[in-house]
Structure formats: structure tokens, C-alpha cells
Design a protein around this motif. Structure first.
Motif, PDB file in Angstrom:
ATOM      1  N   ILE A  90     -81.723 -32.898  18.287  1.00 43.71           N
ATOM      2  CA  ILE A  90     -81.796 -32.218  16.998  1.00 43.71           C
ATOM      3  C   ILE A  90     -82.156 -30.776  17.333  1.00 43.71           C
ATOM      4  CG2 ILE A  90     -83.024 -32.016  14.797  1.00 43.71           C
ATOM      5  CD1 ILE A  90     -83.601 -35.067  15.056  1.00 43.71           C
ATOM      6  N   VAL A  91     -81.312 -29.854  16.907  1.00 43.11           N
ATOM      7  CA  VAL A  91     -81.517 -28.439  17.196  1.00 43.11           C
ATOM      8  C   VAL A  91     -81.733 -27.735  15.848  1.00 43.11           C
ATOM      9  CG1 VAL A  91     -80.583 -26.385  18.311  1.00 43.11           C
ATOM     10  CG2 VAL A  91     -79.987 -28.656  19.190  1.00 43.11           C
ATOM     11  N   ALA A  92     -82.890 -27.132  15.682  1.00 42.61           N
ATOM     12  CA  ALA A  92     -83.259 -26.502  14.404  1.00 42.61           C
ATOM     13  C   ALA A  92     -83.570 -25.032  14.616  1.00 42.61           C
ATOM     14  CB  ALA A  92     -84.475 -27.203  13.798  1.00 42.61           C
ATOM     15  N   MET A  93     -82.973 -24.183  13.792  1.00 39.43           N
ATOM     16  CA  MET A  93     -83.272 -22.757  13.905  1.00 39.43           C
ATOM     17  C   MET A  93     -84.774 -22.528  13.850  1.00 39.43           C
ATOM     18  SD  MET A  93     -80.568 -20.240  12.107  1.00 39.43           S
ATOM     19  CE  MET A  93     -79.629 -21.180  10.936  1.00 39.43           C
TER      20      MET A  93
ATOM     21  N   HIS B   2     -88.388 -24.869   9.152  1.00 44.84           N
ATOM     22  CA  HIS B   2     -89.552 -25.759   9.237  1.00 44.84           C
ATOM     23  C   HIS B   2     -89.264 -27.157   8.693  1.00 44.84           C
ATOM     24  CE1 HIS B   2     -91.802 -22.332  10.587  1.00 44.84           C
ATOM     25  NE2 HIS B   2     -91.435 -21.644   9.519  1.00 44.84           N
ATOM     26  N   ARG B   3     -88.443 -27.257   7.660  1.00 49.22           N
ATOM     27  CA  ARG B   3     -88.114 -28.584   7.103  1.00 49.22           C
ATOM     28  C   ARG B   3     -87.383 -29.448   8.121  1.00 49.22           C
ATOM     29  NH1 ARG B   3     -86.034 -27.943   0.858  1.00 49.22           N
ATOM     30  NH2 ARG B   3     -88.097 -28.114  -0.074  1.00 49.22           N
ATOM     31  N   SER B   4     -86.403 -28.862   8.777  1.00 45.60           N
ATOM     32  CA  SER B   4     -85.641 -29.615   9.768  1.00 45.60           C
ATOM     33  C   SER B   4     -86.524 -30.020  10.947  1.00 45.60           C
ATOM     34  CB  SER B   4     -84.444 -28.803  10.251  1.00 45.60           C
ATOM     35  OG  SER B   4     -83.598 -29.599  11.039  1.00 45.60           O
ATOM     36  N   ARG B   5     -87.393 -29.112  11.350  1.00 48.05           N
ATOM     37  CA  ARG B   5     -88.323 -29.414  12.444  1.00 48.05           C
ATOM     38  C   ARG B   5     -89.243 -30.568  12.048  1.00 48.05           C
ATOM     39  NH1 ARG B   5     -91.649 -24.797  14.540  1.00 48.05           N
ATOM     40  NH2 ARG B   5     -91.983 -26.344  16.165  1.00 48.05           N
ATOM     41  N   ARG B   6     -89.696 -30.560  10.803  1.00 53.43           N
ATOM     42  CA  ARG B   6     -90.592 -31.619  10.326  1.00 53.43           C
ATOM     43  C   ARG B   6     -89.888 -32.979  10.340  1.00 53.43           C
ATOM     44  NH1 ARG B   6     -94.761 -33.865  10.849  1.00 53.43           N
ATOM     45  NH2 ARG B   6     -95.794 -34.829   9.102  1.00 53.43           N
TER      46      ARG B   6
ATOM     47  N   ALA C  67     -87.511 -33.901  12.416  1.00 53.46           N
ATOM     48  CA  ALA C  67     -87.455 -34.314  13.829  1.00 53.46           C
ATOM     49  C   ALA C  67     -88.794 -34.901  14.274  1.00 53.46           C
ATOM     50  CB  ALA C  67     -87.065 -33.119  14.700  1.00 53.46           C
ATOM     51  N   GLU C  68     -89.870 -34.249  13.874  1.00 55.01           N
ATOM     52  CA  GLU C  68     -91.203 -34.733  14.255  1.00 55.01           C
ATOM     53  C   GLU C  68     -91.512 -36.086  13.607  1.00 55.01           C
ATOM     54  OE1 GLU C  68     -93.451 -31.325  13.031  1.00 55.01           O
ATOM     55  OE2 GLU C  68     -92.766 -30.132  14.746  1.00 55.01           O
ATOM     56  N   LYS C  69     -91.132 -36.247  12.342  1.00 60.08           N
ATOM     57  CA  LYS C  69     -91.424 -37.510  11.634  1.00 60.08           C
ATOM     58  C   LYS C  69     -90.671 -38.702  12.217  1.00 60.08           C
ATOM     59  CE  LYS C  69     -92.882 -35.988   7.055  1.00 60.08           C
ATOM     60  NZ  LYS C  69     -92.571 -36.045   5.619  1.00 60.08           N
ATOM     61  N   VAL C  70     -89.499 -38.474  12.792  1.00 56.59           N
ATOM     62  CA  VAL C  70     -88.763 -39.594  13.381  1.00 56.59           C
ATOM     63  C   VAL C  70     -89.207 -39.895  14.806  1.00 56.59           C
ATOM     64  CG1 VAL C  70     -86.737 -39.253  11.909  1.00 56.59           C
ATOM     65  CG2 VAL C  70     -86.776 -38.244  14.196  1.00 56.59           C
ATOM     66  N   GLY C  71     -90.121 -39.088  15.330  1.00 57.15           N
ATOM     67  CA  GLY C  71     -90.628 -39.336  16.671  1.00 57.15           C
ATOM     68  C   GLY C  71     -89.876 -38.617  17.772  1.00 57.15           C
ATOM     69  N   ALA C  72     -89.041 -37.639  17.414  1.00 59.18           N
ATOM     70  CA  ALA C  72     -88.332 -36.863  18.435  1.00 59.18           C
ATOM     71  C   ALA C  72     -89.328 -35.997  19.198  1.00 59.18           C
ATOM     72  CB  ALA C  72     -87.259 -35.997  17.777  1.00 59.18           C
ATOM     73  N   ILE C  73     -89.049 -35.785  20.453  1.00 57.92           N
ATOM     74  CA  ILE C  73     -89.921 -35.009  21.333  1.00 57.92           C
ATOM     75  C   ILE C  73     -89.498 -33.536  21.302  1.00 57.92           C
ATOM     76  CG2 ILE C  73     -90.711 -34.695  23.729  1.00 57.92           C
ATOM     77  CD1 ILE C  73     -91.657 -37.311  22.288  1.00 57.92           C
ATOM     78  N   ASP C  74     -90.459 -32.668  21.056  1.00 64.26           N
ATOM     79  CA  ASP C  74     -90.239 -31.216  21.030  1.00 64.26           C
ATOM     80  C   ASP C  74     -90.071 -30.738  22.469  1.00 64.26           C
ATOM     81  OD1 ASP C  74     -90.503 -28.438  20.965  1.00 64.26           O
ATOM     82  OD2 ASP C  74     -92.169 -28.467  19.549  1.00 64.26           O
ATOM     83  N   GLU C  75     -88.909 -30.213  22.785  1.00 67.84           N
ATOM     84  CA  GLU C  75     -88.641 -29.707  24.127  1.00 67.84           C
ATOM     85  C   GLU C  75     -88.674 -28.189  24.182  1.00 67.84           C
ATOM     86  OE1 GLU C  75     -85.134 -31.641  25.698  1.00 67.84           O
ATOM     87  OE2 GLU C  75     -86.181 -33.569  25.794  1.00 67.84           O
ATOM     88  N   GLY C  76     -89.182 -27.565  23.124  1.00 68.85           N
ATOM     89  CA  GLY C  76     -89.421 -26.138  23.158  1.00 68.85           C
ATOM     90  C   GLY C  76     -88.418 -25.288  22.405  1.00 68.85           C
ATOM     91  N   LEU C  77     -88.775 -24.025  22.328  1.00 69.31           N
ATOM     92  CA  LEU C  77     -87.942 -23.016  21.672  1.00 69.31           C
ATOM     93  C   LEU C  77     -86.950 -22.477  22.701  1.00 69.31           C
ATOM     94  CD1 LEU C  77     -87.464 -21.343  19.078  1.00 69.31           C
ATOM     95  CD2 LEU C  77     -89.076 -19.669  19.995  1.00 69.31           C
ATOM     96  N   HIS C  78     -85.663 -22.591  22.378  1.00 72.58           N
ATOM     97  CA  HIS C  78     -84.607 -22.140  23.274  1.00 72.58           C
ATOM     98  C   HIS C  78     -84.000 -20.850  22.739  1.00 72.58           C
ATOM     99  CE1 HIS C  78     -83.903 -26.084  25.562  1.00 72.58           C
ATOM    100  NE2 HIS C  78     -85.066 -26.168  24.947  1.00 72.58           N
ATOM    101  N   ARG C  79     -83.982 -19.838  23.565  1.00 67.18           N
ATOM    102  CA  ARG C  79     -83.461 -18.543  23.164  1.00 67.18           C
ATOM    103  C   ARG C  79     -81.942 -18.588  23.004  1.00 67.18           C
ATOM    104  NH1 ARG C  79     -85.140 -14.335  27.234  1.00 67.18           N
ATOM    105  NH2 ARG C  79     -84.328 -15.884  28.647  1.00 67.18           N
ATOM    106  N   ASN C  80     -81.452 -17.940  21.933  1.00 67.19           N
ATOM    107  CA  ASN C  80     -80.013 -17.848  21.654  1.00 67.19           C
ATOM    108  C   ASN C  80     -79.312 -19.212  21.722  1.00 67.19           C
ATOM    109  OD1 ASN C  80     -80.412 -15.134  21.387  1.00 67.19           O
ATOM    110  ND2 ASN C  80     -79.243 -14.540  23.194  1.00 67.19           N
ATOM    111  N   ARG C  81     -79.946 -20.232  21.205  1.00 62.83           N
ATOM    112  CA  ARG C  81     -79.423 -21.609  21.299  1.00 62.83           C
ATOM    113  C   ARG C  81     -78.336 -21.905  20.278  1.00 62.83           C
ATOM    114  NH1 ARG C  81     -77.524 -25.984  21.526  1.00 62.83           N
ATOM    115  NH2 ARG C  81     -78.363 -27.832  22.520  1.00 62.83           N
ATOM    116  N   LEU C  82     -78.381 -21.247  19.115  1.00 58.00           N
ATOM    117  CA  LEU C  82     -77.385 -21.464  18.064  1.00 58.00           C
ATOM    118  C   LEU C  82     -76.767 -20.133  17.658  1.00 58.00           C
ATOM    119  CD1 LEU C  82     -79.293 -23.930  15.695  1.00 58.00           C
ATOM    120  CD2 LEU C  82     -77.458 -24.493  17.297  1.00 58.00           C
ATOM    121  N   TYR C  83     -75.663 -20.233  16.924  1.00 62.85           N
ATOM    122  CA  TYR C  83     -75.060 -19.057  16.294  1.00 62.85           C
ATOM    123  C   TYR C  83     -75.132 -19.244  14.791  1.00 62.85           C
ATOM    124  CZ  TYR C  83     -73.218 -16.450  20.198  1.00 62.85           C
ATOM    125  OH  TYR C  83     -73.117 -15.672  21.319  1.00 62.85           O
TER     126      TYR C  83
END
Length: 183
Positions: free
Chosen positions: A135-138, A142-146, A148-164
Motif C-alpha cells: 500500500i503506497v500512500a502519498m 493520513h486517511r490512507s495511511r491509517r 494500512a495501519e489498521k489492517v496490520g500492514a508494516i510501515d516500511e518508511g517514507l520513500h522519496r519521489n515514490r509516486l507521481y
């Protein structure tokens, strides 16, 4: 061939939409255009009923080819489409894929995205033998990130220039789910 229905309870059904449901799809996007367009470049004021029809036809073709699986969330009481979830960017060689989703503005705050992500993850792990979902969230979504967290996905960090977004690279948080993460 996999099932058209991946989740159902007394109030919600998550299943493949058909081309005949293009008006419902279009109406859901129109009702949510401000919220969706904040994160999705495809969602603009010019989005049309024909765009929904094309999307649904394209969904069928991509599903048949095994390269993308798109589902809609249906409110069972009203019959309205209240969201969408997709498994895309599938790499069969590595058994990985991406999950993307949106929820209709007047149906947010009901954990529908959490339910949908869990259902789609089970589908991906059980029926498609995927071993990693992302799951990749801009950065500011914050809603999308929440979700991911609620389903138990693991936060692998903030990736620079990951999306367009609208032609500009943007930073995004990356979350992963593997089969053992789903309780």
C-alpha cells in the motif's frame, strides 16, 4: 476463474462491477470528486460517464489477463457503489502486487476501506498465491495511511519521489502486507 464476490455481510458487498453499473460508478466518483482528486490524478472535473464505462470494460480485460483485479464496494441497502479497491502492479514472478482504494465521501469513517483491504488481501493470498502486497500512500494522505495501519500492514518508511501526482513526483509512505500479517 476466481469468484466475482470477495466479501459480503449484512450491509456491504465487495464484488466485480459490470459495464451496466457504469452509472453507479460515475455517480460515486461525482459524489466524491474533491476527496478522490486530492490523491488521484485521473479524478478530475472532466471525468465522465464514458470514463466509468471504459474503466469497467478495461477492468474486465485486465482481469481476464491476470494483470489487475478491480472490485467495487456496494451498499446493500441502497445499491450504491460506495468505494473501489484494486490489486494492481502485479508481478507474478515475485508474487507481489499493490493495493489501491477509495471510499465515497459520504460513506467514510465506517471502516469500509479496512474491510475492503482485508478482503482483497485474503483474495490475493488465497486465490492468487501472492506473498507480498504493498500500500503506497502519498506523504500527507493520513486517511490512507491509517487504513494500512489498521489492517496490520508494516510501515516500511517514507520513500522519496515514490509516486507521481499530476505529473510531479511526490514522496509516499510504503506499507507491506504478507500472509502472516492478517489475523
Amino acid at each position: 476463474m476466481t469468484s466475482r464476490l470477495i466479501f459480503q455481510n449484512e450491509s456491504l458487498e465487495i464484488r466485480l462491477p459490470t459495464e451496466l453499473e457504469a452509472p453507479l460508478h460515475f455517480e460515486a466518483i461525482q459524489a466524491s470528486i474533491d476527496d478522490i482528486s486530492a490523491w488521484e490524478s485521473w479524478c478530475t472535473a472532466d471525468y465522465s460517464l464514458e470514463d466509468s464505462r471504459t474503466y469497467l470494460l478495461d477492468s474486465y480485460v485486465k482481469r481476464q489477463r491476470g494483470i489487475e483485479y478491480r472490485f467495487c464496494l456496494f451498499d446493500r441497502a441502497s445499491g450504491k457503489i460506495v468505494g473501489s479497491i484494486a490489486l494492481n502492479r502485479i508481478v507474478h514472478e515475485y508474487k507481489t502486487a499493490n493495493i489501491g482504494y477509495w471510499i465515497r465521501s459520504d460513506f467514510t469513517g465506517r471502516s469500509l476501506a479496512v474491510t475492503a483491504v482485508k478482503a482483497l488481501a485474503r483474495f490475493a493470498f488465497d486465490e492468487l498465491a501472492m506473498t507480498r502486497l504493498e500500500i503506497v500512500a502519498m506523504e500527507k494522505n493520513h486517511r490512507s495511511r491509517r487504513v494500512a495501519e489498521k489492517v496490520g500492514a508494516i510501515d516500511e518508511g517514507l520513500h522519496r519521489n515514490r509516486l507521481y501526482y499530476q505529473g510531479t513526483p511526490v514522496n509516499a509512505w510504503l506499507y507491506s502486507l504478507i500472509p502472516g500479517d492478517l489475523a
